[in-house]
Design a protein around this motif. Structure first.
Motif: not given
Length: 200
Positions: A39-41, A95-96, A100-102
Motif C-alpha cells: 500500500v502506497a506510503a 478498488l484495492l 495500493a497506489g504506486d
C-alpha cells in the motif's frame, strides 16, 4: 481472593460496530510489514482505513462472518466457503488496486507469489484480524478468532490465514495452526507465512 478477569464477550458484528472495528483494523495495520509493502506510503493510514473497510463491509459482512470483542477493540473477518465471494472480489479488486497506489505492482506480485499455497479446496479464509494496540495482551485476539476456527471445524472445513509477522506465527500455532509455506515476497517484500488448521 484474586480478581479473575472476565472472559471477553465475543459476538457477531452489527452495523453499529463498524466505525470502531474499522478504527481497530486501521491502527492494527498502520505499521504492518505486508501492508507497508503493498500500500502506497502517501496517505498510508487513510489508504489502510479504506482497504480494511472494504474487506470488512464488502467481503466479510456479506460473504463471510465477522466477530467483534470489547466493543470493536478486537475484530476478526472471515471469508466462508458457503457463498462464492467472487462478485465481491470482482467489485473490490480494482478498488484495492487503486488503494495500493504506486505499490500496485508489488500487490500483484505478492498475490501471485502466495496464490499457489492457498487451499484449492473450500476453506475458511481469515481475511483480516486486529486488536487495538492498547487492548493487546488481554486475550482478545484469541477470543475473537475462536468462533471462526470452531465454525470452520464444525462445518468440516480447514481454516487458513497468511501472516507477515513472525510473532504472529507463534500466536497462531498456539491456536492450533501449522505453517504450510514460508515465502519471501518478491520486490524486497516481507517474509510471509501461510498457515492452516484442519478440522479434526
Amino acid at each position: 481472593m484474586p480478581h479473575i478477569q472476565d472472559a471477553p464477550v465475543v459476538r457477531p458484528i452489527t452495523d453499529v460496530d463498524i466505525p470502531a472495528a474499522v478504527e481497530t483494523l486501521t491502527r492494527a495495520f498502520a505499521d504492518y510489514p505486508y501492508t507497508r509493502h503493498v500500500v502506497a506510503a502517501d496517505d498510508h493510514e487513510d489508504r489502510i482505513r479504506r482497504f480494511q473497510e472494504l474487506c470488512l463491509t464488502r467481503v466479510g459482512m456479506v460473504y463471510g462472518r465477522v466477530w467483534v470483542a470489547d466493543g470493536g477493540r478486537a475484530v476478526a473477518v472471515w471469508a466462508a466457503p458457503d457463498q462464492d465471494p467472487s462478485p465481491a472480489f470482482a467489485e473490490v479488486g480494482p478498488l484495492l488496486g487503486d488503494l495500493a497506489g504506486d505499490r500496485a505492482a508489488a500487490y500483484e506480485s505478492a498475490e501471485q507469489a502466495v496464490a499457489p499455497y492457498r487451499p484449492q479446496e473450500p476453506a475458511w479464509f481469515l481475511n483480516t484480524v486486529g486488536v487495538a494496540p492498547e487492548a493487546q495482551g488481554q486475550g482478545l485476539g484469541s477470543a475473537v478468532l475462536v468462533p471462526g476456527i470452531e465454525a470452520a471445524a464444525h462445518a468440516g472445513y480447514p481454516a487458513f490465514l497468511e501472516t507477515s509477522s513472525e510473532r504472529n506465527v507463534k500466536f497462531y500455532e498456539r491456536l492450533g495452526f501449522k505453517a504450510t509455506a514460508e515465502i519471501l515476497l518478491p520486490d524486497n517484500g516481507p517474509r510471509t507465512w501461510c498457515m492452516r488448521k484442519d478440522p479434526r
